[in-house]
Structure formats: structure tokens, C-alpha cells
Write an enzyme that holds these catalytic residues in place. Structure first.
Site, PDB file in Angstrom:
ATOM      1  N   GLU A  28      11.916  17.511  -2.022  1.00  0.00           N
ATOM      2  CA  GLU A  28      11.249  17.302  -0.730  1.00  0.00           C
ATOM      3  C   GLU A  28      11.185  15.809  -0.464  1.00  0.00           C
ATOM      4  O   GLU A  28      11.220  15.013  -1.386  1.00  0.00           O
ATOM      5  CB  GLU A  28       9.795  17.810  -0.783  1.00  0.00           C
ATOM      6  N   CYS A  52      -6.234 -28.734  14.366  1.00  0.00           N
ATOM      7  CA  CYS A  52      -5.345 -27.832  15.084  1.00  0.00           C
ATOM      8  C   CYS A  52      -3.973 -28.500  15.195  1.00  0.00           C
ATOM      9  O   CYS A  52      -3.883 -29.651  15.632  1.00  0.00           O
ATOM     10  CB  CYS A  52      -5.899 -27.552  16.472  1.00  0.00           C
TER      11      CYS A  52
HETATM   12  S1  IVH Z   1       3.390  16.472  -4.887  1.00  0.00           S
HETATM   13  C1  IVH Z   1       0.816  16.687  -8.663  1.00  0.00           C
HETATM   14  N1  IVH Z   1       4.973  16.277  -2.763  1.00  0.00           N
HETATM   15  O1  IVH Z   1       3.069  11.056  -3.381  1.00  0.00           O
HETATM   16  C2  IVH Z   1       1.670  16.606  -7.468  1.00  0.00           C
HETATM   17  N2  IVH Z   1       3.480  14.504  -3.267  1.00  0.00           N
HETATM   18  O2  IVH Z   1       3.164   9.491  -5.819  1.00  0.00           O
HETATM   19  C3  IVH Z   1       1.514  15.418  -6.613  1.00  0.00           C
HETATM   20  N3  IVH Z   1       3.556  12.650  -1.685  1.00  0.00           N
HETATM   21  O3  IVH Z   1      -0.247  11.672  -4.414  1.00  0.00           O
HETATM   22  C4  IVH Z   1       1.878  15.593  -5.218  1.00  0.00           C
HETATM   23  N4  IVH Z   1       5.101  13.501  -0.362  1.00  0.00           N
HETATM   24  O4  IVH Z   1       0.238  11.665  -1.878  1.00  0.00           O
HETATM   25  C5  IVH Z   1       4.006  15.710  -3.524  1.00  0.00           C
HETATM   26  N5  IVH Z   1       6.391  16.204  -0.915  1.00  0.00           N
HETATM   27  C6  IVH Z   1       5.440  15.641  -1.668  1.00  0.00           C
HETATM   28  C7  IVH Z   1       4.893  14.388  -1.357  1.00  0.00           C
HETATM   29  C8  IVH Z   1       3.912  13.847  -2.196  1.00  0.00           C
HETATM   30  C9  IVH Z   1       4.285  12.472  -0.587  1.00  0.00           C
HETATM   31  C10 IVH Z   1       2.568  11.689  -2.223  1.00  0.00           C
HETATM   32  C11 IVH Z   1       1.240  12.299  -2.622  1.00  0.00           C
HETATM   33  C12 IVH Z   1       1.085  11.969  -4.084  1.00  0.00           C
HETATM   34  C13 IVH Z   1       1.976  10.784  -4.236  1.00  0.00           C
HETATM   35  C14 IVH Z   1       2.413  10.633  -5.665  1.00  0.00           C
END
Ligand code: IVH
Length: 717
Positions: A114, A457
Site C-alpha cells: 500500500e 534593518c
Molecule cells: S500500517 C503496525 N499502513 O506510517 C502498523 N501505516 O511509519 C502500522 N502509514 O504510524 C501502520 N500509510 O501513521 C500503515 N498504508 C499504511 C500507512 C501507514 C501511512 C503511517 C502510519 C504509521 C507510520 C509508520
């Protein structure tokens, strides 16, 4: 001795990591890259592994994140919101894949990739009502991973967050939880998760909320909203947010839901939990289910059987970066099968079954040629780096922001320094760090002296003032030519008095020639005077004069903005104009009277009173009035609370009649329409809602109840 030295090194690293965690999680203002942070954390892990007797409970290696900011109620998460470990290139990803397969043993491994959206994670809790619909009851930020902040009021304003999931859509989901392919019964999910709860340590089980349904995902601010927000902040004399992630975080923590509603935020869902355990059917099915439930799920995702497929996906998404309308900083890769996830388990901070592939920040190395100091409309002196031109991600960067004197000192930047310049999305490039001079690079020598902000200034030479406890210095000369130029440009700006044709080159000439010494002088300019200037012909002089004359009718709110009173931006100006009806009334208002207006607090009222107490400003306003500028507005202008939103009413609402609901929505600036389409913002559904509700569900339009509508209407009261 060796132990003593290790102990000191460990303490030093912990202090640094805590500092950076605080910058990142609490202040939303990180100073170092994720990679630099990870390197420090890994070093600490390595030292602690070699000296296990030195591990303490409060070491950054032993917990999930930073601490939540104050101001919102803190609520324990149903289970910790963990972070992800990172890889930075294909080789590291291949190594991660090998490890996953090794740990998985005979269990199947398939991946879901993703996009990694650059926002902040959010947990949405839904409870079932009497009819079996799921209703949004709570929105929590990640906080420190164990405890989040309750930002429900703000979350409700995010349009991509469904406030209610109809029973019909949930059918099959809640009962079927444990019975799907390759899944594990909900009970054992819970049991496996117990391990995570234990690691989190000190969790008071009674305080843990286990909502029936929980959706986790990322809140982002689209780049267009981000730019709009910064333009508004700039007009209000506030500092701009550094990037969309900080802007989204700040917005979500705003204490006024209607401000949140105006700044468009989006929510993308990626996890579904039932009673505190992950949805058992696997990650690919989870995303499809979230989609079917009415959540926004990022369409750029792929199921990959091999690591090479993953690498191809990562490359493909990187080429889309910059065209998406929002920021991403990588790709998140998750093992699809839940049975395999359970076998792989978790480290202290992150699941072993998921990894973030982080893209390199778009950055370049170049030499800082000069530090210029510019003077803003308020007189604020700002250092700006002039760079040897460097190409970064398709654009040539020649200047970068240095923010303020503290930042220059922290970086240790001076003329001749070699610097790494980072460009995040459409944000102004910034200097990330000073680096050693690259080999084979000639160029000027680094200045032996550290940079100092000038005492005067740089434009008019007046001694600059630095208020106690403030970083910034100000030119206090209200006649400073630089301030005059900036004030005029601001006055003429499209969103303010909208005087087309009054650009920087012309304003420079007008002020340098002495034709314009104040805003009011614009209104006495003649065609003859204008034609005397460079590159101004008869025709353009004429149209400029017409534009200037037309601006007299801009109205009280615009004029109020144009005067450049600190903290009075578009919205505040409109509210003031609506509440007082005339410039005279505002100028004469007491602090209490001003603060009776929405969004006007002591800081804003003090700034307004200071402005009108100044004799020069009084003379300016009087002159503008004499020149015929409109200084009145219709009192009690229509509220703009729901402006831009279209509602459809259906069914019988518990307390409001249809007509009352319509009147109240329209009075708040919203529209009411008879039929549901993709343009509908919300369907307000009551008892026995019929085909409109079905249509809303089909189109994925958010459905709210009367209580939610009343809350939106009350937002600004
Ligand atoms: S999974 C335990 N999926 O990235 C699983 N996180 O660096 C953690 N984030 O805290 C989250 N897109 O805020 C997941 N498709 C996605 C994401 C995603 C952005 C962020 C999220 C997480 C951080 C970790």
C-alpha cells in the site's frame, strides 16, 4: 571502564532520542530525518544488547512512541498503535523478505503493498446502535501509541470518515469474523495480542476500550488544502506550516471543529479491528471490506507473491509521487495472511509482518552562497539562503528558507557552507543540514565567522527590536520602504483588495519614486504619474486606475484585512465585519466587545486595539474614508460555517422538522438539495429513511443523524 563508557554513550543516545521523539510526536516539528533517527535507535539497541544490565524501562527502545500533547482527553487504545520498521532500498527489502519466509516456515507468504501516506494515524471507534448500525463514537490520535487524544469533535468534520455504517453493510461481517479462509478464531487473535499488551507495560486493562468495530488509518491534508491554509495564515500574519503532515496534525488538534471543517482533511483506512483484534480474513480482504463499508481506501495497492513484484510496485509508485495531490513517503508492505502474521509476531515497537519502504527525501547537495535578510510586512527580519542552483526532483532550487536566527545557529550554516537541501512536496525547500565539502568541489571558502542577524534593518537601517523571549527581530520603522512594499503587495493581493496589475515591479517603482508613501496614496494616483514610470503605457495606466477605483467597494471585511492588522486574517475579518458593521465601531470597541466575537481571543483583541490606538493608523483610516472606501458591512452577515456543503434530508428527524432543518442549514451557509448525488456532502437521515439513504450508501456519501447535524451547526456558537 568499558561499561562506564557504554553507560555514558547509552544515556547520551537516550537523551537525544527523547528530544527527537518530542519534536516528532508532540511538537510535530522533527529536526532530523527518519533515517537519522533510526540509525540512532539502532545504535542504542546494539549497545543495550551488548549490555543488557543497562536496559531500563524508560529507554526509548522499550516503548511505542512519544507522549500526547495536552489539551484533549486521553484515552487508552484498544491495543497499542505500533510503528513500522523501515527499509531504504531493494537489497534491504530482499533481506527482510528472506527473514519473513524463514520465520513463516511452512506457512504461506503473500504480500499486500500500500502507499505510505504522509499524515498521522487515527483510530476510529464504532459502537452498534439498537438497529445494528455502527456509529462513530470516538476518534483517537496515535498519541504515544498506548494512549491517544480524543479528537472526536474534529474527526467528525472529516468528510471521508463515515459517521455511521448502516446495518445492511455490516451484515455478515460481524458474525462471520471467525469463519473465513485461513483465518483464526477471534478468541485466539485476542490471545495472541495479549503479548502485545504485555509489552506495552503498565496498561490498566479496565481503562482499555474495546470498541465493537475499530478502523485505523491515516489522516492527510491534500496539498491544495495545505497551500490554501498557508496563504490564509500568511495573510493573518501567522507563520506558515512547514509541510502537510504538520498542518494535518495541527488541524486535528485545533480546539475549534469548524476550523477543522474548513481545512479539508482526508482519511484513508487500512486496518479493521473487531473487539480489539485484527479482522481475521487477512490484509487484502480487510482493505476490500473497508472499501465496501464506505471508507476511503487507497486504490494504489497490490497483492504481490514475490519480493521482485514488490520492488516493481515500489518503483512504479515512486514515479507517481508528485502527481497524487497528497504526500507519500514510501510504500507499506504487509504479510497478507493472518495466520502467518501471528507466527511472525511483534518486536517492541513494530510488527515483524510489516515493513515501510521509505523513499529518499528529494534532496540535493549544494553550496550556500549568501544569507540574505528580508523584511516582511510586519517588519519581521527573516534569513533566506541563496544557493548555488541545484536540481531537485525536476525543479531548480536557488533559495531556501532558514526560518530564523536560532535555526541558522542550530544548523551552523554560514556563507560558503555546503548544505543538504530537502524539498518535501510543494513546500518551500529547506536546509536539512550542513555537510562536508564534497570531494572535487571547488567554490568559495566557508566564512570564518558564524552568521549573525543584523542589529539594524537591512533596508532602512533602523535599529531592529527583539522582544524578550522571542527569536525574531523586527524593524520598527513603520515607514521602512521594505515594509511599505510588502504592505502594498499584500493590500493588492487577490484575496484581499484584489487590485489586478499592481505587481512587485510596479510597487517598487511607485515607492522608490515617492509617489506612494502609504496605502492611501494609491487612491490619488493619476494617469500622468503612472505613464511616467517604466513599462507603463496609457492603456495599462488606465486599467490600473480602474482597478484601484473598483477596490473602494471591496467592503469592510476586505479592507480590514488589507490594513494588515496582526492576526486578522480572512475569517476573523469577516466575523468582525459581521458583528460590528462598521470600521468606526471596530475601532471604538473594548477588549470585551471584541472578544465576544467568535475566534477573537485576548491576543487578537489586543492586536486590534493596538492598531487603532496608533495615531498614524487613525489618520490612515480617516483618509481612506475621505477617499471614499467603503467602511461598512451588513451587520450579522450570514454564517459561513457550512459553506460549500450540500445536505440532503431524508426520513423523520427526532426533533427538527424538515423545514427547520433546512432553515438552519441555509442560515449556516450550507445548501439543501432534494436528491442525492456524488456532490452531496451529507445525507441527514431520520426514522424510516428510504431510497435516498440507499442511494447515499451506493455512492458512498456520508450519512449522519440529527445529533451530528446539530453538532456541526453548534460548532461555531
Ligand atoms: S500500517 C503496525 N499502513 O506510517 C502498523 N501505516 O511509519 C502500522 N502509514 O504510524 C501502520 N500509510 O501513521 C500503515 N498504508 C499504511 C500507512 C501507514 C501511512 C503511517 C502510519 C504509521 C507510520 C509508520
Amino acid at each position: 571502564m568499558a561499561d562506564e563508557r557504554a553507560g555514558a554513550a547509552i544515556e547520551q543516545l537516550r537523551a537525544e532520542l527523547r528530544y527527537h521523539e518530542h519534536r516528532y510526536y508532540v511538537l510535530d516539528a522533527p529536526e532530523i530525518s527518519d533515517a537519522a533517527y533510526d540509525a540512532k535507535l539502532n545504535e542504542l539497541r546494539r549497545l543495550e544488547a551488548a549490555h543488557p544490565e543497562l536496559v531500563t524501562e524508560d529507554s526509548p527502545t522499550q516503548r511505542v512512541g512519544g507522549r500526547p500533547a495536552d489539551g484533549f482527553r486521553k484515552v487508552m487504545h484498544s491495543r497499542p498503535m505500533l510503528s513500522l520498521d523501515n527499509v531504504y532500498n531493494a537489497e534491504e527489502l530482499r533481506a527482510w523478505d528472506r527473514r519473513v519466509r524463514e520465520l513463516a516456515g511452512e506457512l504461506a507468504v503473500q504480500y499486500v503493498a500500500e502507499m505510505k501516506l504522509d499524515g498521522l494515524s487515527l483510530a476510529l471507534h464504532y459502537a452498534l446502535d439498537g438497529q445494528g448500525n455502527a456509529r462513530l463514537v470516538r476518534g483517537l490520535t496515535r498519541g504515544d501509541g498506548q494512549t491517544g487524544e480524543d479528537v472526536t469533535g474534529n474527526v467528525r468534520t472529516i468528510r471521508s470518515v463515515p459517521l455511521r455504517i448502516p446495518a445492511a453493510r455490516l451484515k455478515g461481517l460481524l458474525e462471520a469474523g471467525s469463519g473465513q479462509d485461513g483465518s483464526v478464531p477471534a478468541g485466539s487473535v485476542q490471545a495472541a495480542d495479549g503479548q502485545v499488551g504485555n509489552e506495552a507495560g503498565g496498561v490498566d486493562a479496565a481503562a482499555v476500550e474495546r470498541p465493537r468495530l475499530e478502523v485505523r488509518g491515516e489522516v492527510v491534508m491534500p496539498i491544495a488544502s495545505f497551500q490554501r491554509m498557508n496563504e490564509e495564515r500568511e495573510r493573518a500574519g501567522l507563520s506558515a506550516a512547514a509541510n502537510p503532515r504538520n498542518a494535518a496534525a495541527g488541524t486535528l488538534r485545533t480546539l475549534e471543529p469548524q476550523v477543522v471543517a474548513q481545512r479539508r482533511l482526508d482519511f484513508y483506512a487500512y486496518f479493521l479491528l473487531q473487539d480489539g483484534g485484527y479482522f481475521p480474513a487477512g490484509q487484502a480482504a480487510t482493505l476490500d471490506t473497508l472499501d465496501a463499508l464506505g471508507f476511503r481506501v487507497n486504490p494504489n495497492r497490490a497483492v504481490c507473491a514475490t519480493v521482485e513484484e514488490l520492488i516493481a510496485f515500489v518503483d512504479c509508485i515512486e514515479s507517481l509521487r508528485g502527481t497524487l495531490g497528497y504526500e507519500i513517503d514510501g510504500v507499506v508492505i504487509k504479510v497478507d495472511q493472518q495466520a502467518t502474521q501471528l507466527r511472525l509476531g511483534y518486536t517492541g515497537r513494530a510488527p515483524r509482518w510489516a515493513i515501510a519502504y521509505k523513499y529518499a527525501a528529494r534532496a540535493g547537495i549544494t553550496q550556500l552562497l549568501e544569507i540574505q535578510v528580508t523584511v516582511g510586512r510586519t517588519g519581521k527580519l527573516s534569513p533566506v539562503a541563496v544557493l548555488r542552483p541545484v536540481g531537485i526532483g525536476g525543479t531548480t532550487v536557488v533559495r531556501a528558507s532558514l526560518f530564523n536566527a536560532d535555526e541558522v545557529a542550530r544548523l551552523g550554516a554560514r556563507p560558503g557552507s555546503w548544505v543538504r537541501v530537502e524539498r518535501g512536496g510543494d513546500v518551500i525547500p529547506k536546509i536539512a543540514e550542513v555537510v562536508p565539502r564534497p570531494e572535487n568541489e571547488a567554490g568559495m571558502e566557508e566564512s570564518p565567522e558564524p552568521f549573525r542577524m543584523p542589529d539594524c534593518c537591512p533596508v532602512c537601517g533602523t535599529a531592529a527590536r527583539q522582544a524578550e523571549g522571542e527569536v525574531d527581530r523586527y524593524c520598527v520603522n513603520t515607514d521602512c520602504p521594505a515594509r511599505l512594499v510588502q504592505s502594498l503587495l499584500y493590500f493588492a493581493h487577490r484575496g484581499v483588495m484584489n487590485i489586478d496589475g499592481l505587481g512587485e515591479a510596479l510597487v517598487q517603482q511607485l515607492t522608490e519614486s515617492g509617489l506612494v508613501r502609504s496605502i492611501a496614496d494609491l487612491y490619488t494616483l493619476t494617469a500622468e504619474q503612472l505613464v511616467g514610470l517604466e513599462r507603463v503605457g496609457e492603456k495599462s495606466a488606465q486599467s490600473l486606475l480602474e482597478e484601484i477605483a473598483r477596490s473602494k467597494e471591496a467592503g469592510l471585511a476586505r479592507l480590514l484585512m488589507g490594513l494588515g492588522i496582526r492576526f486578522v486574517g480572512e475569517r476573523t475579518a469577516e466575523l468582525l465585519a459581521g458583528a460590528f458593521g462598521s470600521m468606526e465601531a471596530i475601532a471604538a470597541a473594548s477588549a470585551d466587545e471584541l472578544e465576544a466575537v467568535d475566534e477573537v481571543g485576548p491576543k487578537v483583541s489586543a492586536s486590534i486595539r493596538e492598531f487603532f490606538a496608533n495615531e498614524r493608523n487613525q489618520a490612515l483610516v480617516a483618509r481612506l474614508a475621505a477617499l471614499g472606501l467603503k467602511m461598512t458591512a451588513e451587520k450579522k452577515q450570514k454564517s459561513t460555517q457550512l459553506a460549500g456543503w450540500t445536505f440532503v434530508l431524508t426520513g423523520t428527524l427526532p426533533t427538527l422538522s424538515r423545514e427547520e432543518a433546512r432553515e438552519r442549514i441555509e442560515a449556516a451557509g450550507g445548501k439543501v438539495s432534494g436528491s442525492v448525488s456524488r456532490k452531496t456532502s451529507y445525507v441527514v437521515a431520520g426514522e424510516e429513511a428510504g431510497s435516498k439513504l440507499a442511494k447515499a450508501q451506493e455512492l458512498g456519501v456520508a450519512v449522519i443523524d440529527e445529533a451530528a447535524l446539530l453538532e456541526m451547526l453548534a460548532g461555531g456558537e
